[in-house]
Design a protein around this motif. Structure first.
Motif, PDB file in Angstrom:
ATOM      1  N   LEU A  50      11.152 -43.182 -11.107  1.00 23.51           N
ATOM      2  CA  LEU A  50      10.866 -42.841  -9.389  1.00 23.51           C
ATOM      3  C   LEU A  50      11.353 -43.691  -8.693  1.00 23.51           C
ATOM      4  O   LEU A  50      11.347 -44.983  -9.001  1.00 23.51           O
ATOM      5  N   PRO A  51      11.877 -43.397  -7.559  1.00 22.47           N
ATOM      6  CA  PRO A  51      12.595 -44.250  -6.516  1.00 22.47           C
ATOM      7  C   PRO A  51      11.686 -45.096  -6.111  1.00 22.47           C
ATOM      8  O   PRO A  51      10.488 -44.685  -5.754  1.00 22.47           O
ATOM      9  N   ARG A  52      12.044 -46.396  -5.758  1.00 23.20           N
ATOM     10  CA  ARG A  52      11.118 -47.333  -4.835  1.00 23.20           C
ATOM     11  C   ARG A  52       9.986 -47.605  -5.724  1.00 23.20           C
ATOM     12  O   ARG A  52       8.711 -47.941  -4.975  1.00 23.20           O
ATOM     13  N   ALA A  53       9.625 -47.409  -6.979  1.00 23.56           N
ATOM     14  CA  ALA A  53       8.327 -47.724  -7.627  1.00 23.56           C
ATOM     15  C   ALA A  53       8.420 -49.106  -8.021  1.00 23.56           C
ATOM     16  O   ALA A  53       9.485 -49.715  -8.417  1.00 23.56           O
ATOM     17  N   PRO A  54       7.195 -49.738  -8.514  1.00 20.41           N
ATOM     18  CA  PRO A  54       7.166 -51.116  -8.894  1.00 20.41           C
ATOM     19  C   PRO A  54       7.830 -51.083 -10.405  1.00 20.41           C
ATOM     20  O   PRO A  54       8.023 -50.156 -10.920  1.00 20.41           O
ATOM     21  N   VAL A  57       6.116 -49.499 -13.385  1.00 22.94           N
ATOM     22  CA  VAL A  57       6.045 -48.091 -13.456  1.00 22.94           C
ATOM     23  C   VAL A  57       7.674 -47.395 -14.266  1.00 22.94           C
ATOM     24  O   VAL A  57       8.556 -47.481 -13.473  1.00 22.94           O
ATOM     25  N   VAL A  60       8.392 -41.200 -14.878  1.00 20.39           N
ATOM     26  CA  VAL A  60       7.588 -39.933 -15.402  1.00 20.39           C
ATOM     27  C   VAL A  60       7.968 -39.275 -16.443  1.00 20.39           C
ATOM     28  O   VAL A  60       9.288 -39.041 -16.846  1.00 20.39           O
ATOM     29  N   PRO A  69       2.865 -40.195 -15.389  1.00 18.85           N
ATOM     30  CA  PRO A  69       3.371 -41.738 -14.836  1.00 18.85           C
ATOM     31  C   PRO A  69       3.145 -42.455 -16.289  1.00 18.85           C
ATOM     32  O   PRO A  69       2.438 -42.585 -16.750  1.00 18.85           O
ATOM     33  N   GLN A  98      -7.061 -38.975 -12.975  1.00 17.60           N
ATOM     34  CA  GLN A  98      -5.769 -39.006 -13.136  1.00 17.60           C
ATOM     35  C   GLN A  98      -5.424 -39.241 -14.660  1.00 17.60           C
ATOM     36  O   GLN A  98      -6.239 -40.073 -15.371  1.00 17.60           O
ATOM     37  N   GLN A  99      -4.342 -38.940 -15.225  1.00 19.76           N
ATOM     38  CA  GLN A  99      -3.719 -39.002 -16.721  1.00 19.76           C
ATOM     39  C   GLN A  99      -2.606 -40.025 -16.440  1.00 19.76           C
ATOM     40  O   GLN A  99      -1.784 -39.763 -15.427  1.00 19.76           O
ATOM     41  N   LEU A 153      -2.613 -48.664 -11.715  1.00 20.06           N
ATOM     42  CA  LEU A 153      -1.650 -47.944 -11.087  1.00 20.06           C
ATOM     43  C   LEU A 153      -1.312 -48.833  -9.793  1.00 20.06           C
ATOM     44  O   LEU A 153      -2.253 -49.418  -9.368  1.00 20.06           O
ATOM     45  N   PRO A 154      -0.344 -48.436  -8.865  1.00 23.78           N
ATOM     46  CA  PRO A 154      -0.147 -49.187  -7.949  1.00 23.78           C
ATOM     47  C   PRO A 154      -1.011 -49.060  -6.941  1.00 23.78           C
ATOM     48  O   PRO A 154      -1.691 -47.756  -7.005  1.00 23.78           O
ATOM     49  N   GLU A 156      -1.413 -47.698  -4.000  1.00 17.76           N
ATOM     50  CA  GLU A 156      -1.398 -46.680  -3.093  1.00 17.76           C
ATOM     51  C   GLU A 156      -2.043 -45.575  -3.591  1.00 17.76           C
ATOM     52  O   GLU A 156      -2.570 -44.616  -2.963  1.00 17.76           O
TER      53      GLU A 156
ATOM     54  N   LEU B 595      17.589 -43.692  -2.007  1.00 20.34           N
ATOM     55  CA  LEU B 595      16.364 -43.698  -2.936  1.00 20.34           C
ATOM     56  C   LEU B 595      16.534 -45.005  -3.730  1.00 20.34           C
ATOM     57  O   LEU B 595      15.528 -45.134  -4.408  1.00 20.34           O
ATOM     58  N   TYR B 597      18.635 -46.179  -5.810  1.00 20.36           N
ATOM     59  CA  TYR B 597      18.993 -46.024  -7.221  1.00 20.36           C
ATOM     60  C   TYR B 597      20.200 -47.001  -7.406  1.00 20.36           C
ATOM     61  O   TYR B 597      20.261 -47.332  -8.247  1.00 20.36           O
ATOM     62  N   ALA B 640      -0.738 -35.266  -8.651  1.00 19.94           N
ATOM     63  CA  ALA B 640      -1.771 -35.350  -9.531  1.00 19.94           C
ATOM     64  C   ALA B 640      -2.170 -36.358 -10.426  1.00 19.94           C
ATOM     65  O   ALA B 640      -3.246 -36.698 -10.592  1.00 19.94           O
ATOM     66  N   ASN B 641      -1.010 -36.729 -10.829  1.00 16.08           N
ATOM     67  CA  ASN B 641      -1.370 -37.952 -11.818  1.00 16.08           C
ATOM     68  C   ASN B 641      -0.871 -39.342 -11.172  1.00 16.08           C
ATOM     69  O   ASN B 641      -1.108 -40.402 -12.018  1.00 16.08           O
ATOM     70  N   TYR B 642      -0.146 -39.191 -10.159  1.00  9.54           N
ATOM     71  CA  TYR B 642       0.515 -40.571  -9.558  1.00  9.54           C
ATOM     72  C   TYR B 642       0.298 -40.653  -8.090  1.00  9.54           C
ATOM     73  O   TYR B 642      -0.927 -40.974  -7.748  1.00  9.54           O
ATOM     74  N   ARG B 643       1.270 -40.619  -7.353  1.00  9.40           N
ATOM     75  CA  ARG B 643       1.112 -40.480  -5.879  1.00  9.40           C
ATOM     76  C   ARG B 643       2.091 -40.085  -5.247  1.00  9.40           C
ATOM     77  O   ARG B 643       3.107 -39.567  -6.126  1.00  9.40           O
ATOM     78  N   VAL B 645       5.732 -39.863  -3.614  1.00  7.85           N
ATOM     79  CA  VAL B 645       6.743 -40.824  -3.483  1.00  7.85           C
ATOM     80  C   VAL B 645       7.505 -40.273  -2.309  1.00  7.85           C
ATOM     81  O   VAL B 645       8.239 -39.272  -2.170  1.00  7.85           O
ATOM     82  N   VAL B 659      12.033 -34.665 -17.254  1.00  9.98           N
ATOM     83  CA  VAL B 659      11.449 -34.683 -15.926  1.00  9.98           C
ATOM     84  C   VAL B 659      12.529 -34.674 -14.674  1.00  9.98           C
ATOM     85  O   VAL B 659      13.483 -35.800 -15.062  1.00  9.98           O
ATOM     86  N   LEU B 661      13.460 -34.883 -10.518  1.00 13.00           N
ATOM     87  CA  LEU B 661      12.524 -35.086  -9.438  1.00 13.00           C
ATOM     88  C   LEU B 661      13.418 -34.036  -8.281  1.00 13.00           C
ATOM     89  O   LEU B 661      14.528 -34.010  -8.213  1.00 13.00           O
TER      90      LEU B 661
END
Lengths: 160, 696
Positions: A50-54, A57, A60, A69, A98-99, A153-154, A156, B595, B597, B640-643, B645, B659, B661
């Motif tokens: 995921l972009p800009r994730a800690p 993480v 997904v 995640p 959440q899962q 989770l983070p 946010e 993003l 990357y 649903a399971n994360y947040r 982005v 997956v 994006l």
């Protein structure tokens, strides 16, 4: 909800409560969580970053059509981490609505314990450890840390 | 979620109310068209009665009180004590609207419009008192007069209009012209007389008084005067002359139907301006249904999606294992594949719903807008049975509402204007739905004046949208109305002229991955065409890769792909590059860099570029490493399971089970522009070339 209440109060109050825990290895340490949180255990499959994730993480993955995640527990707990391989395991857990998947090295044990066996973690530990480790469990000469995952989770995610 | 059993029952009650309200309105409309039988009237009565009964259980007093008044009148209709005349039905329809308001008010806990309810309750009371109103209006004796002018009448310089005007002074008069004796033009004797006037006069006068009017022409005309026994409304012939109280209006050719001038006294409401025609074939067969929690259906759709992916993976493995395509395993696998697709289609069909539920809200809207604008409107709906995914249904109501308001407010002319241009006073709005190449196409057509291109153009020049000397095709001018800040009605009305016009519709449609277009013919009307994907659960996307990652870019956002040349790229400042594109400058965004990357942007000349257009017509050129083609993908939520982005709209599962994006194009465009590029430079189709000095 009832689960987390029980968790936060178990050390002092639920002395006689019998609990089932699932233990797993991360690096050279062992941790455990309540078995009621665990939905399933599956092998590692490559995650989409995921972009800009800690850093902790991993990305997904697809869990039967849901986007899940993956949290690298070693990184989350500030432990040395290696690139995951097919030998790694993902523990799918449910936290509130959440899962998520916890990336660990291996599942080591399923324990049925008495609440009295859990000992408080000493104050000397770092903030990071203290925010996750809720107690210590001596089992056959090993030390297993009982961890809480409400804030895995983070931040946010909690706000959202 | 809720644990309160009463709340769940209450929710069921409101769901049932919605069904009853739909049945109520449908029945009333059927009565209006005269196609109703006694069972229809009973069904209408039952609908109101059920709502009243349910409302009583939940102590919704306002609702019970109004439903009771409504029900009483319906009971009179059912018993035959009250004739379902047009003005009665108009009132009943408005009562159905108020009842719907009350139900919604009760559901949301917000107060309803008390004044409107009180007014209608008073009207109902009045309706009862004045029963039967037609008789009351017929106390005056009625005279039937037939007046045929002979040529000698005109030869003596008499004027028939003056005679008719004098006759009108005696009382309420209806005149119809019998021009049947009028010969072809070639046979016409210019000094001949061919007309007969059939006059109905309601007056307390005597036959003597009427004869007096024609005193000076008695010998030059044929005059028949009868006192009428009839209690019936005068039947007006199409193509006749209708005289109102204010004088004469002549209409010879068009088969115009106009309301009789004598509105019943008991009618304080505006005349029936809108009448509704249901589809020629009402698809009203009642099937047994069950209510299912949407979550369960969604879960099933997820699982079937997973089944499709697993099945594809299994096929792949079987092929890899070197098993012959003609073997039993491969054949069984093929059968499994068919079965899987069929299951997928069936599951998607569970969520599909006919657009009827949205179309049913439109007659009310048409009535209200017609009353507000003083226009006469007939709404015709077609293809109500066309099915589309529930996710889409929920989101087409607003754009459709706006389009229909627009068609009535801006499209249709006033009745006077329409008559002047030989059209029926009643305007036509046609709402239709159909499936076309995997999309649903909704059309709102009016037979109004069409787009006033001169005015649109002038307005566009005034607002600085186009240059005064810009050469635009008719089609381009028509489509200017989709740009922000456009409203061509000369007076700003509270219906559709807040300056938030069709551009808002276009934006919300674009957000659904849809398109909207207009075709207009001056004097004949306009057709707005709205094309939407059948489901919001899937999306047409372009699969691209950049920085080692696979991404999906929604196809609806992509304008074109291009191969950038280094000579066209300029640095605006240290961070922002722009690319020259047909005389304008558009910001350049490296998707992988945006993003996070990778740290360094790709060398643009080795990359592939996509010109994209986001919300509000903002444009940017996106740089990616490679394009892998188009694909329909199933949309999965990240929240649903994360947040959420930033920069990512959602996720999807690719054929290999991984997956991918989906890029949020709007956010990516904004990330480029917020850093200093003036957004006006990329605003849209007609952006003038930016004043950019090219010596960086």
């Amino acid at each position: 909800m009832a689960e987390s209440n029980a968790k936060s109060s178990n050390i002092d109050n639920d002395v006689a409560a019998r609990r089932e825990l699932i233990a797993f290895r991360v690096g050279r340490q062992e941790f455990c969580i309540d078995v009621m949180m665990v939905r399933e255990i599956r092998g590692w499959s490559a995650a989409t970053a995921l972009p800009r994730a800690p850093l902790y993480v991993r990305g997904v993955i697809n869990l039967r059509g849901a986007v899940l995640p993956i949290i690298d527990l070693a990184r989350r707990l500030g432990l040395p981490s290696t690139e995951p391989s097919a030998r790694n395991v993902i523990i799918v857990i449910q936290v509130a609505h959440q899962q998520m998947g916890l990336l660990v090295d291996a599942v080591s044990d399923i324990l049925t314990i008495d609440g009295r066996q859990i000992q408080p973690s000493p104050d000397v530990a770092s903030d990071l450890v203290r925010s996750f480790v809720k107690g210590l469990l001596p089992v056959e000469g090993r030390m297993i840390s009982l961890i809480a995952l409400d804030h895995v989770l983070p931040d946010e995610a909690q706000a959202a | 979620m809720t644990t309160d059993p009463m709340a769940a029952i209450r929710e069921t009650f409101f769901q049932e109310c919605e069904e009853q309200l739909a049945a109520l309105e449908g029945g009333l409309i059927l009565m209006e068209t005269g196609a109703a039988d006694s069972e229809t009237v009973n069904a209408v009565f039952r609908a109101v009665h059920s709502i009243k009964g349910g409302a009583g259980i939940f102590a919704l007093d306002a609702l019970v009180r109004f439903a009771h008044v409504f029900e009483t009148s319906l009971d009179q209709v059912r018993a035959g004590a009250l004739a379902p005349a047009p003005h009665v039905l108009n009132m009943l329809l408005r009562a159905a609207d108020v009842l719907a308001d009350l139900v919604r008010a009760a559901r949301s806990g917000k107060p309803a419009d008390e004044q409107r309810i009180a007014a209608l309750v008073a009207e109902f009371a009045h309706l009862g008192d004045a029963q039967p109103p037609p008789k009351k209006a017929r106390i005056m004796p009625r005279w039937e007069i037939s007046f045929t002018a002979l040529p000698a009448l005109y030869a003596k310089a008499n004027e028939t209009v003056l005679l008719l005007r004098e006759l009108q002074l005696l009382g309420e008069m209806h005149v119809s012209l019998d021009a049947s004796r009028l010969p072809e033009l070639g046979m016409l004797d210019p000094e001949g007389a061919y007309f007969t006037w059939n006059i109905t006069l309601e007056s307390a006068c005597s036959a003597r008084d009427i004869h007096d009017v024609f005193e000076f022409v008695t010998e030059d005309c044929t005059l028949e005067i009868d006192e009428s026994e009839s209690e019936l409304e005068p039947e007006l012939q199409p193509g006749s002359v209708i005289t109102g109280a204010n004088g004469f209006s002549f209409e010879f050719f068009a088969p115009v139907e106009t309301e009789t001038a004598a509105a019943p006294e008991t009618e304080p409401a505006p005349p029936i301006a809108a009448s509704i025609e249901p589809s020629p074939k009402p698809e009203a067969s009642v099937n047994a249904t069950i209510r299912v929690d949407l979550d369960r259906v969604d879960r099933m759709i997820d699982l079937v999606g997973e089944l499709v992916i697993n099945e594809a993976m299994l096929s792949q493995r079987v092929l890899e294992a070197g098993i012959n395509r003609a073997s039993g395993v491969a054949m069984a696998l093929e059968a499994l594949e068919h079965l899987t697709r069929e299951i997928q289609d069936s599951v998607m069909a569970i969520r599909a719903q006919p657009v009827r539920s949205v179309f049913q809200r439109m007659p009310r809207l048409v009535r209200e807008v017609a009353a507000q604008t003083g226009k006469q409107v007939r709404l015709i709906t077609e293809g109500e049975g066309t099915e589309v995914d529930k996710t889409v249904i929920e989101r087409i109501a607003d754009p459709l509402t706006h389009m229909i308001r627009n068609a009535i407010d801006h499209g249709l002319e006033t009745p006077e204007k329409r008559l002047a241009s030989c059209k029926p006073a009643e305007g036509l709005v046609r709402l239709s739905a159909l499936h076309r190449s995997g999309r649903i196409v909704l059309e709102v057509a009016d037979d109004g004046g069409g787009i006033n291109r001169a005015r649109v153009r002038q307005k566009a020049v005034e607002n600085g949208v186009i240059a005064a000397d810009a050469a635009l095709s008719e089609d381009e001018i028509d489509n200017l109305i989709f740009l922000p800040g456009f409203s061509t009605a000369s007076t700003v009305s509270d219906i559709s002229g807040r300056g938030v016009g069709m551009d808002v519709v276009r934006q919300s449609v674009a957000a659904l991955g849809g398109r909207i277009s207009i075709a207009s013919r001056p004097g004949l009307g306009s057709v707005f065409t709205l094309s939407l994907p059948l489901t919001l659960a899937v999306l047409d996307g372009m699969v691209v890769s950049t920085g080692g990652h696979t991404l999906i870019i929604p196809l609806s956002a992509i304008v074109e792909t291009l191969k950038p040349k280094l000579a066209d790229i300029f640095a605006l400042d240290r961070k922002i590059n722009v690319i020259r594109l047909r005389g304008g400058y558009v910001p350049l965004v490296d998707v992988a860099e945006s993003l996070g990357y990778r740290e360094h942007r790709a060398t643009p000349e080795q990359a592939v570029a996509l010109l994209v257009e986001g919300e509000g017509g903002m444009r940017a050129v996106l740089i990616v490493d490679a394009i892998h083609g188009q694909r329909q993908v199933v949309i999965k939520s990240l929240e649903a399971n994360y947040r959420a982005v930033p920069g990512i709209a959602a996720a999807t599962v690719m054929g290999d089970g991984r997956v991918a994006l989906i890029l949020d194009v709007d956010v990516v465009i904004k990330s480029a522009s917020s850093d200093g590029v003036r957004q006006e430079t990329v605003k849209g189709l007609y952006a003038p070339a930016m004043e950019l000095i090219e010596h960086g």
